[in-house]
Scaffold this motif. Structure first.
Motif, PDB file in Angstrom:
ATOM      1  N   SER A 127      -4.017 -12.455   9.320  1.00  0.00           N
ATOM      2  CA  SER A 127      -4.719 -11.404   8.588  1.00  0.00           C
ATOM      3  C   SER A 127      -5.427 -10.500   9.581  1.00  0.00           C
ATOM      4  O   SER A 127      -6.232 -10.954  10.393  1.00  0.00           O
ATOM      5  CB  SER A 127      -5.743 -12.020   7.621  1.00  0.00           C
ATOM      6  OG  SER A 127      -6.489 -11.003   6.984  1.00  0.00           O
ATOM      7  N   LEU A 128      -5.099  -9.210   9.522  1.00  0.00           N
ATOM      8  CA  LEU A 128      -5.691  -8.231  10.435  1.00  0.00           C
ATOM      9  C   LEU A 128      -6.472  -7.195   9.629  1.00  0.00           C
ATOM     10  O   LEU A 128      -5.970  -6.664   8.641  1.00  0.00           O
ATOM     11  CB  LEU A 128      -4.603  -7.519  11.252  1.00  0.00           C
ATOM     12  CG  LEU A 128      -3.747  -8.403  12.164  1.00  0.00           C
ATOM     13  CD1 LEU A 128      -2.669  -7.567  12.847  1.00  0.00           C
ATOM     14  CD2 LEU A 128      -4.608  -9.092  13.212  1.00  0.00           C
ATOM     15  N   ASP A 129      -7.684  -6.930  10.036  1.00  0.00           N
ATOM     16  CA  ASP A 129      -8.518  -5.920   9.398  1.00  0.00           C
ATOM     17  C   ASP A 129      -8.981  -4.942  10.470  1.00  0.00           C
ATOM     18  O   ASP A 129      -9.854  -5.252  11.273  1.00  0.00           O
ATOM     19  CB  ASP A 129      -9.722  -6.574   8.716  1.00  0.00           C
ATOM     20  CG  ASP A 129     -10.542  -5.561   7.923  1.00  0.00           C
ATOM     21  OD1 ASP A 129     -10.099  -4.405   7.813  1.00  0.00           O
ATOM     22  OD2 ASP A 129     -11.622  -5.926   7.440  1.00  0.00           O
ATOM     23  N   PHE A 130      -8.345  -3.774  10.498  1.00  0.00           N
ATOM     24  CA  PHE A 130      -8.663  -2.783  11.519  1.00  0.00           C
ATOM     25  C   PHE A 130      -9.880  -1.962  11.083  1.00  0.00           C
ATOM     26  O   PHE A 130      -9.869  -1.329  10.021  1.00  0.00           O
ATOM     27  CB  PHE A 130      -7.474  -1.851  11.760  1.00  0.00           C
ATOM     28  CG  PHE A 130      -6.274  -2.535  12.337  1.00  0.00           C
ATOM     29  CD1 PHE A 130      -6.206  -2.807  13.693  1.00  0.00           C
ATOM     30  CD2 PHE A 130      -5.219  -2.927  11.530  1.00  0.00           C
ATOM     31  CE1 PHE A 130      -5.106  -3.443  14.238  1.00  0.00           C
ATOM     32  CE2 PHE A 130      -4.117  -3.563  12.059  1.00  0.00           C
ATOM     33  CZ  PHE A 130      -4.053  -3.831  13.424  1.00  0.00           C
ATOM     34  N   THR A 131     -10.916  -1.991  11.889  1.00  0.00           N
ATOM     35  CA  THR A 131     -12.133  -1.255  11.577  1.00  0.00           C
ATOM     36  C   THR A 131     -11.868   0.254  11.591  1.00  0.00           C
ATOM     37  O   THR A 131     -11.282   0.784  12.530  1.00  0.00           O
ATOM     38  CB  THR A 131     -13.233  -1.582  12.601  1.00  0.00           C
ATOM     39  OG1 THR A 131     -13.457  -2.994  12.610  1.00  0.00           O
ATOM     40  CG2 THR A 131     -14.533  -0.872  12.238  1.00  0.00           C
ATOM     41  N   GLU A 132     -12.270   0.919  10.511  1.00  0.00           N
ATOM     42  CA  GLU A 132     -12.148   2.380  10.398  1.00  0.00           C
ATOM     43  C   GLU A 132     -10.708   2.832  10.646  1.00  0.00           C
ATOM     44  O   GLU A 132     -10.466   3.867  11.266  1.00  0.00           O
ATOM     45  CB  GLU A 132     -13.104   3.067  11.376  1.00  0.00           C
ATOM     46  CG  GLU A 132     -14.566   2.707  11.145  1.00  0.00           C
ATOM     47  CD  GLU A 132     -15.502   3.373  12.132  1.00  0.00           C
ATOM     48  OE1 GLU A 132     -15.004   3.928  13.127  1.00  0.00           O
ATOM     49  OE2 GLU A 132     -16.718   3.357  11.908  1.00  0.00           O
ATOM     50  N   ALA A 133      -9.749   2.060  10.140  1.00  0.00           N
ATOM     51  CA  ALA A 133      -8.333   2.345  10.408  1.00  0.00           C
ATOM     52  C   ALA A 133      -7.875   3.662   9.793  1.00  0.00           C
ATOM     53  O   ALA A 133      -6.957   4.300  10.303  1.00  0.00           O
ATOM     54  CB  ALA A 133      -7.473   1.197   9.882  1.00  0.00           C
ATOM     55  N   ILE A 162      -2.803  -4.444  -4.718  1.00  0.00           N
ATOM     56  CA  ILE A 162      -3.318  -5.535  -3.922  1.00  0.00           C
ATOM     57  C   ILE A 162      -3.090  -6.889  -4.591  1.00  0.00           C
ATOM     58  O   ILE A 162      -2.952  -7.913  -3.928  1.00  0.00           O
ATOM     59  CB  ILE A 162      -4.824  -5.318  -3.626  1.00  0.00           C
ATOM     60  CG1 ILE A 162      -5.338  -6.339  -2.623  1.00  0.00           C
ATOM     61  CG2 ILE A 162      -5.622  -5.363  -4.930  1.00  0.00           C
ATOM     62  CD1 ILE A 162      -4.699  -6.261  -1.266  1.00  0.00           C
ATOM     63  N   CYS A 215       0.827  -1.203   0.000  1.00  0.00           N
ATOM     64  CA  CYS A 215       0.000   0.000   0.000  1.00  0.00           C
ATOM     65  C   CYS A 215       0.862   1.254   0.000  1.00  0.00           C
ATOM     66  O   CYS A 215       1.820   1.355   0.765  1.00  0.00           O
ATOM     67  CB  CYS A 215      -0.916  -0.003   1.223  1.00  0.00           C
ATOM     68  SG  CYS A 215      -1.927   1.485   1.389  1.00  0.00           S
TER      69      CYS A 215
END
Length: 273
Positions: A215-221, A190, A183
């Protein structure tokens, strides 16, 4: 036309207490409260910033600052115009991308001078940085402000300047960003990340090696950023004070307008960066 306008109206919404708001004032108050909390400023711990910077070693070369500080050229401005997309809502200035492309030969020299004044001379007005926040439904039959996506409509000159600065930064991010990051780096996307994951899985299956994929997906990162942290990191990485000062000038200091149900509201006390 009236049917289309009516379908875009917010007739009601649920507030944080699950109370139904149907009046324009109640709906607006609910949305303003949600948006203000969502994009509020982040608290900053100076000690944590110092600890973080102590583990950051990469620095950009001196020629990067020469490139970043250089006056804007006609070539890179035209590249920024070509990168823009059609059928996008304009900002408060009312200038859309189709106008720029169709009248570019007539206005390009004037636009170049405007961008030079904004960037090199730091003659950028708050009105040029001012945005209008509009809320677009994320799903059918939205019930709460969370069911809407907040988009900020920016002026044409400010979008062009931001795109030019981003293009310049991309040329040098590889000097300070780890090669495994996809990124924000030039010529990566991607799909490259997905290919790397597939190759890793194939290698593990062939060698029967113990492996952990996380795998990490941070909410509203990406909704908030602390500018104190941002500029501390940029300074530590070797970006010049001249460039950082210009970058700070591009940060809006006025609250953006919030548009809902064709009503403008300006009581959003936060900064959109």
């Amino acid at each position: 036309m009236e049917t289309t306008k009516t379908s875009r109206m917010v007739a009601w919404t649920l507030d944080t207490d699950d109370a139904i708001q149907t009046s324009a004032t109640g709906i607006m108050r609910t949305f303003v409260k949600y948006i203000s909390n969502k994009f509020d400023t982040l608290p900053v711990d100076e000690n944590q910033i110092r600890d973080l910077l102590a583990h950051m070693k990469p620095r950009i070369p001196q020629e990067a600052n020469i490139d970043l500080e250089a006056p804007i050229t006609m070539e890179e401005m035209e590249i920024a115009v070509r990168q823009g997309k059609n059928v996008k809502a304009p900002g408060n200035d009312g200038i859309n991308h189709e106008f720029l492309k169709n009248k570019w030969k007539t206005i390009r020299h004037d636009f170049l001078q405007i961008l030079k004044d904004m960037y090199v001379d730091e003659a950028i007005l708050n009105s040029q940085k001012h945005g209008i926040i509009v809320c677009v439904p994320k799903k059918r039959n939205p019930e709460r402000p969370e069911d809407y996506r907040a988009l900020t409509l920016l002026n044409a000159d400010f979008k062009l300047l931001s795109r030019i600065i981003a293009n310049r930064l991309k040329r040098w991010t590889k000097e300070i960003i780890h090669p495994s990051q996809h990124c924000g780096t030039l010529d990566t996307n991607i799909f490259g990340a997905l290919a790397a994951i597939r190759e890793t899985i194939a290698q593990v299956e062939m060698t029967n090696s113990p492996t952990c994929l996380l795998s990490l997906d941070f909410t509203e990162a990406f909704d908030k950023i602390a500018h104190t942290y941002l500029f501390a990191v940029l300074e530590h990485c070797g970006f010049s004070q001249t460039f950082l000062t210009r970058l700070k000038k591009c940060i809006p200091m006025l609250p953006p307008l919030f548009k809902l149900m064709d009503i403008y509201h300006s009581q959003l006390q936060f900064v959109v960066a």
